[in-house]
Each structure stands twice: as C-alpha cells, then as structure tokens.
Design an enzyme around this catalytic site. Structure first.
Site, short mmCIF file in Angstrom:
data_model
loop_
_atom_site.label_atom_id
_atom_site.label_comp_id
_atom_site.label_asym_id
_atom_site.label_seq_id
_atom_site.Cartn_x
_atom_site.Cartn_y
_atom_site.Cartn_z
N LYS A 55 0.84 -1.21 0.00
CA LYS A 55 0.00 0.00 0.00
C LYS A 55 0.87 1.25 0.00
CE LYS A 55 -3.92 -2.20 2.26
NZ LYS A 55 -4.55 -2.59 3.53
N GLN A 99 -4.69 -1.29 9.61
CA GLN A 99 -4.64 -2.62 9.00
C GLN A 99 -5.25 -3.66 9.94
OE1 GLN A 99 -3.65 -3.23 5.87
NE2 GLN A 99 -3.93 -5.43 6.02
N ASP A 122 -11.09 3.14 4.21
CA ASP A 122 -11.56 1.75 4.11
C ASP A 122 -13.08 1.69 3.94
OD1 ASP A 122 -9.68 -0.36 4.14
OD2 ASP A 122 -9.26 -0.06 6.26
N1 GUN Z 1 -6.79 -6.51 6.05
C1 GUN Z 1 -7.04 -7.22 4.92
N2 GUN Z 1 -7.68 -6.44 4.02
C2 GUN Z 1 -7.84 -5.23 4.60
C3 GUN Z 1 -8.42 -4.00 4.16
O1 GUN Z 1 -8.94 -3.87 3.05
N3 GUN Z 1 -8.37 -2.98 5.03
C4 GUN Z 1 -7.83 -3.10 6.26
N4 GUN Z 1 -7.84 -2.04 7.07
N5 GUN Z 1 -7.28 -4.22 6.70
C5 GUN Z 1 -7.29 -5.27 5.87
#
Ligand code: GUN
Length: 295
Positions: A55, A99, A122
């Site tokens: 990311k 995350q 998100d």
């Molecule tokens: N863990 C796995 N996928 C995601 C996501 O799309 N957002 C977040 N915050 N954590 C994740």
C-alpha cells in the site's frame, strides 16, 4: 460455447492508478500539496506487513504522501485510539487505514469507529456503512468498489439484472449488495446457511463470490453467459511443498460456462489498492475543498 471473457483486473487497476497519479499531479501543480494517507500497523502479522508495504509503495508511486505508523503487538487499545485521534486532526492526512486483523486486546470496531468518517478510506466506519445504504454519499469499501469497476468493463447497464452475492461480511458481502442495489440490480445475499446455494447461483446474471472457501463455486452452479466476480484469495497445497492461490470459484469449470469471469490472482485483488488510492483522492478533494477528483 466459447470460453468466457477473462476480466483483467491487473490492467484495470493500473489504469485507475494512472488516473489517480495524473489527478494528484494536477492538484500538486494547482495547490502545491499532495493528499496524504496514513496506514497504522499493529503487531507482526506477516501478511499484514506485506499488504502495508504494498500500500505504501502504491501510494508513493501515485504521487501521494504515505505515512506509516507501527505499534508493537502488545500495544494497548488506548494507544491505538490516541494515534487515530491525532491523525484525525492532522491537516496533512486525508485518509486513515488501520490494517486488520488487530491483536486480541484491541477491538477493531472501537478503532474503526474512532476514525473521522471523512478520513475513513476503508469505508468501514458505521457512518460510511450507513450512508452506503441511504444516500450513498460516504466513502465506499475498496474491494466492492473494485468489483463494481470490473463489472463496468463488461456491462454498460446493470439495471434489472439478477445479482447474487455469496457471503455476508461487513467488508465485502454487505457493501457489495448495497452497491448492486444502488445500480438497480435485483439482489440476493446468500451465505453458509442458505438453502440450495447451487440453485440460487444459477439464477444470477451477476455472481459475486466472497466466502473465502477455495473453489467452492462449481461450473454447474453458473448460469450460462453470467458474469462471475471472484473475490476469494485462498492458498492451497499444490504438491511438492508448493502452494498456489485460487479463488472461491473453480475457474476452469466456470470459464467454460460464464460469459465473463475474473481470474485469481489478477482479478479483484489488484483493484483493492487502486480503490484505496481513489478513496484517498475523494477524501482529500472533499476535505480540502479541491472538488471531486476526475477519475
Ligand atoms: N486486512 C485485509 N484487508 C484489509 C483491508 O482492506 N483494510 C484493512 N484495514 N485491513 C485489511
């Protein structure tokens, strides 16, 4: 019947990331600042470390500012909440992503709901989840948004189509159903307790599989000509000590029946990060008064 069209999520994600980069460059020229995304990582989950690294790299590659905060696995919930509150009021930060999963002493819901909804890239905050089912004006979860963009590659109009969402998670299934409904599909949500999943699936013009069970959806579950969006990412044993990634759909069987289908890998997966960048741009445009990004 001919083999299904393979929907190339990698290429679609690359196009979206390029549009984000072009728009970010335009904003930089106009305003001298770039949108900022803060990612919070708590603990040592190896998969999460890989996601966060990816990311950050994608964010910087698009010309946005990436800020990472790492906390130890022993961090108290109050520490995470204090960090989120500091980011909420940081004028350089437009998007905040914590995350998941979080260590057991920390409530994901408490942390998610501490994020300013205007920075919740998100789209997991209850305010954004609620807006998705009402006026649609909030930030939309990235994976379902990516699925909608891929559907747009195949369908000019979704109105009136029968859509079946397999899975009812807060992150994919439910927001996916809301987006399909907003696009005037006739939407069914099916799950592990549904009766006769194959029959439900066979009704669908659009089948979105998001259950996290390797190759559960078989070829004879699919309506001939249907569009299949496979959200699953499952690692299975490929023998000789190797593993490989497969979706929730048995690809080979399904591709022989479907009209169009996303592969795994290279389908929905790459769209998620691209949509995170898109959300960061949308959040920045609103918060800074720069307007809606042209994406
Ligand atoms: N863990 C796995 N996928 C995601 C996501 O799309 N957002 C977040 N915050 N954590 C994740």
């Amino acid at each position: 019947m001919a083999e299904a069209l393979r929907i190339d999520g990698k290429a679609a994600a690359e196009r979206l990331r390029h549009r984000v980069a072009a728009e970010a460059a335009r904003w930089m020229a106009l305003h001298g600042e770039a949108p900022g995304l803060a990612v919070v990582l708590v603990g040592e989950d190896p998969a999460s470390h890989v996601y966060v690294r990816n990311k950050g790299a994608a964010t910087r590659a698009a010309g946005l500012v990436s800020v990472e905060h790492r906390l130890p696995a022993t961090a108290a919930q109050d520490e995470v909440l204090a960090l989120v509150r500091a980011l909420n009021v940081d004028p350089a930060i437009d998007g905040i992503l914590v995350q998941l999963p979080l260590p057991p002493q920390i409530s994901a819901q408490a942390v998610t709901d501490a994020i300013d909804p205007a920075k919740d890239v998100d789209g997991f905050h209850q305010v954004n989840a609620g807006r998705l089912w009402t006026d649609g004006g909030g930030l939309v979860p990235c994976t379902p948004q990516g699925c909608m963009i891929l559907l747009g590659e195949v369908h000019d109009r979704l109105a009136g189509l029968e859509a079946l969402v397999l899975g009812r998670s807060a992150i994919v299934g439910k927001p996916m159903a809301a987006l399909l409904l907003a696009a005037d599909c006739t939407v069914t949500i099916a799950h592990s307790r549904s009766r006769d999943l194959p029959a439900l699936c066979r009704r669908a013009d659009i089948l979105v599989a998001a259950v996290g069970r390797a190759q559960m959806v078989r070829g004879d579950w699919i309506r001939p000509g249907a569009t299949v969006i496979d959200v699953g990412i499952n690692r299975i044993d490929a023998g000789e000590g190797r593993s490989r990634l497969v979706g929730d759909v048995a690809y080979g069987e399904a591709a022989a029946v479907a009209g169009a289908i996303t592969p795994v890998p290279g389908g929905v997966g790459p769209m998620t990060i691209a949509c995170l960048l898109r959300n960061t741009m949308i959040a920045a445009g609103r918060r800074r008064g720069w307007g809606m990004p042209e994406l």
